[in-house]
Scaffold this motif. Structure first.
Motif, PDB file in Angstrom:
ATOM      1  N   SER A   7       0.770  -1.222   0.020  1.00 42.80           N
ATOM      2  CA  SER A   7      -0.001  -0.061   0.169  1.00 42.80           C
ATOM      3  C   SER A   7       0.670   1.188   0.189  1.00 42.80           C
ATOM      4  O   SER A   7       1.874   1.216   0.463  1.00 42.80           O
ATOM      5  CB  SER A   7      -0.937  -0.012   1.196  1.00 42.80           C
ATOM      6  OG  SER A   7      -2.056  -0.736   1.124  1.00 42.80           O
ATOM      7  N   ILE A   8       0.244   2.359  -0.686  1.00 42.30           N
ATOM      8  CA  ILE A   8       1.055   3.655  -0.733  1.00 42.30           C
ATOM      9  C   ILE A   8       0.018   4.677  -0.330  1.00 42.30           C
ATOM     10  O   ILE A   8      -1.157   4.415  -0.989  1.00 42.30           O
ATOM     11  CB  ILE A   8       1.760   3.911  -1.872  1.00 42.30           C
ATOM     12  CG1 ILE A   8       2.517   5.279  -1.501  1.00 42.30           C
ATOM     13  CG2 ILE A   8       1.059   4.074  -2.888  1.00 42.30           C
ATOM     14  CD1 ILE A   8       3.626   5.526  -2.494  1.00 42.30           C
ATOM     15  N   LYS A  15      -6.147  11.213  -8.896  1.00 37.12           N
ATOM     16  CA  LYS A  15      -4.971  11.875  -9.090  1.00 37.12           C
ATOM     17  C   LYS A  15      -3.800  10.888  -9.149  1.00 37.12           C
ATOM     18  O   LYS A  15      -2.932  11.163 -10.075  1.00 37.12           O
ATOM     19  CB  LYS A  15      -4.722  13.147  -8.345  1.00 37.12           C
ATOM     20  CG  LYS A  15      -3.668  14.063  -8.447  1.00 37.12           C
ATOM     21  CD  LYS A  15      -3.426  15.077  -7.470  1.00 37.12           C
ATOM     22  CE  LYS A  15      -2.292  15.908  -7.697  1.00 37.12           C
ATOM     23  NZ  LYS A  15      -2.160  16.974  -6.791  1.00 37.12           N
ATOM     24  N   ALA A  16      -4.032   9.974  -8.192  1.00 43.79           N
ATOM     25  CA  ALA A  16      -2.570   9.188  -8.134  1.00 43.79           C
ATOM     26  C   ALA A  16      -2.653   8.153  -9.313  1.00 43.79           C
ATOM     27  O   ALA A  16      -1.546   7.987  -9.878  1.00 43.79           O
ATOM     28  CB  ALA A  16      -2.882   8.406  -6.701  1.00 43.79           C
ATOM     29  N   LEU A 117      11.352  11.802  -6.007  1.00 41.47           N
ATOM     30  CA  LEU A 117      10.413  12.657  -6.762  1.00 41.47           C
ATOM     31  C   LEU A 117       9.263  12.794  -5.748  1.00 41.47           C
ATOM     32  O   LEU A 117       9.120  12.014  -4.692  1.00 41.47           O
ATOM     33  CB  LEU A 117      10.124  12.019  -7.833  1.00 41.47           C
ATOM     34  CG  LEU A 117       9.621  10.607  -7.962  1.00 41.47           C
ATOM     35  CD1 LEU A 117       7.932  10.480  -7.936  1.00 41.47           C
ATOM     36  CD2 LEU A 117       9.754   9.923  -9.157  1.00 41.47           C
ATOM     37  N   ASN A 118       8.368  13.768  -6.125  1.00 41.16           N
ATOM     38  CA  ASN A 118       7.343  14.029  -5.416  1.00 41.16           C
ATOM     39  C   ASN A 118       5.964  13.544  -6.097  1.00 41.16           C
ATOM     40  O   ASN A 118       5.907  13.775  -7.338  1.00 41.16           O
ATOM     41  CB  ASN A 118       6.893  15.448  -5.179  1.00 41.16           C
ATOM     42  CG  ASN A 118       5.700  16.020  -4.453  1.00 41.16           C
ATOM     43  OD1 ASN A 118       4.469  15.238  -4.639  1.00 41.16           O
ATOM     44  ND2 ASN A 118       5.652  17.066  -3.729  1.00 41.16           N
ATOM     45  N   ASP A 119       5.334  12.476  -5.575  1.00 37.54           N
ATOM     46  CA  ASP A 119       4.269  11.774  -6.401  1.00 37.54           C
ATOM     47  C   ASP A 119       2.885  12.500  -6.702  1.00 37.54           C
ATOM     48  O   ASP A 119       1.955  12.189  -6.915  1.00 37.54           O
ATOM     49  CB  ASP A 119       4.096  10.459  -5.865  1.00 37.54           C
ATOM     50  CG  ASP A 119       3.191  10.601  -4.662  1.00 37.54           C
ATOM     51  OD1 ASP A 119       2.927  11.434  -3.865  1.00 37.54           O
ATOM     52  OD2 ASP A 119       2.573   9.427  -4.296  1.00 37.54           O
ATOM     53  N   THR A 120       2.996  13.761  -6.043  1.00 39.31           N
ATOM     54  CA  THR A 120       1.866  14.811  -6.102  1.00 39.31           C
ATOM     55  C   THR A 120       0.562  14.422  -5.177  1.00 39.31           C
ATOM     56  O   THR A 120      -0.508  15.168  -5.210  1.00 39.31           O
ATOM     57  CB  THR A 120       1.395  15.061  -7.457  1.00 39.31           C
ATOM     58  OG1 THR A 120       0.676  14.036  -7.900  1.00 39.31           O
ATOM     59  CG2 THR A 120       2.363  15.521  -8.495  1.00 39.31           C
ATOM     60  N   CYS A 121       0.896  13.277  -4.514  1.00 40.67           N
ATOM     61  CA  CYS A 121      -0.217  12.617  -3.556  1.00 40.67           C
ATOM     62  C   CYS A 121       0.108  12.583  -2.125  1.00 40.67           C
ATOM     63  O   CYS A 121      -0.624  11.838  -1.460  1.00 40.67           O
ATOM     64  CB  CYS A 121      -0.906  11.470  -4.382  1.00 40.67           C
ATOM     65  SG  CYS A 121      -1.537  11.386  -5.879  1.00 40.67           S
ATOM     66  N   GLY A 122       1.027  13.269  -1.791  1.00 39.09           N
ATOM     67  CA  GLY A 122       1.579  13.248  -0.442  1.00 39.09           C
ATOM     68  C   GLY A 122       2.818  12.490  -0.393  1.00 39.09           C
ATOM     69  O   GLY A 122       3.044  12.205   0.991  1.00 39.09           O
TER      70      GLY A 122
END
Length: 131
Positions: A7-8, A15-16, A117-122
């Motif tokens: 899980s992530i 969005k993810a 990197l930033n996954d844009t979802c936290g």
């Protein structure tokens, strides 16, 4: 015993899904409604479709301790998880062209090269290449 699912936590499953499939290249495997707008949404590596599934878990929306933990990792700059790649520099360049934000450029660290990197979802995600 073997790992079949990881899980992530993500703040927005749609969005993810878009980020992980369109930018990182994962493939959607399962997408089942769970009620309340939540889904059992799993992905697999295009390179290892029979490998472990990655669950895009909406936990931060429903479980405050998860949100606090996720926020603390982001603030500290720690990656939540890592993905192995054949060539970190190539992936970095490919993803930068797709406007993916990195907090750490490709950097050699002993027997590996890493980038974050930033996954844009936290989440911060670490890419790792074994040298």
């Amino acid at each position: 015993m073997k790992v079949t699912l990881i899980s992530i936590p993500v703040r927005d499953q749609e969005k993810a899904l878009k980020f992980y499939t369109e930018k990182l290249g994962f493939l959607k495997k399962k997408d089942l409604p769970l009620g309340g707008g939540n889904r059992w949404l799993t992905l697999v590596s295009a390179e290892w479709q029979d490998g472990p599934e990655l669950l895009l878990e909406p936990a931060p929306l429903h479980f405050e301790p998860c949100k606090v933990f996720q926020d603390a990792l982001m603030e500290a700059g720690y990656p939540y998880t890592q993905f192995d790649v054949k060539d970190v520099q190539s992936e970095y360049e490919r993803l930068r062209k797709l406007d993916v934000e990195f907090s750490m450029k490709p950097t050699e660290m002993g027997t590996v090269k890493v980038a974050v990197l930033n996954d844009t979802c936290g989440n911060n995600i670490q890419l790792v290449e074994e040298l």
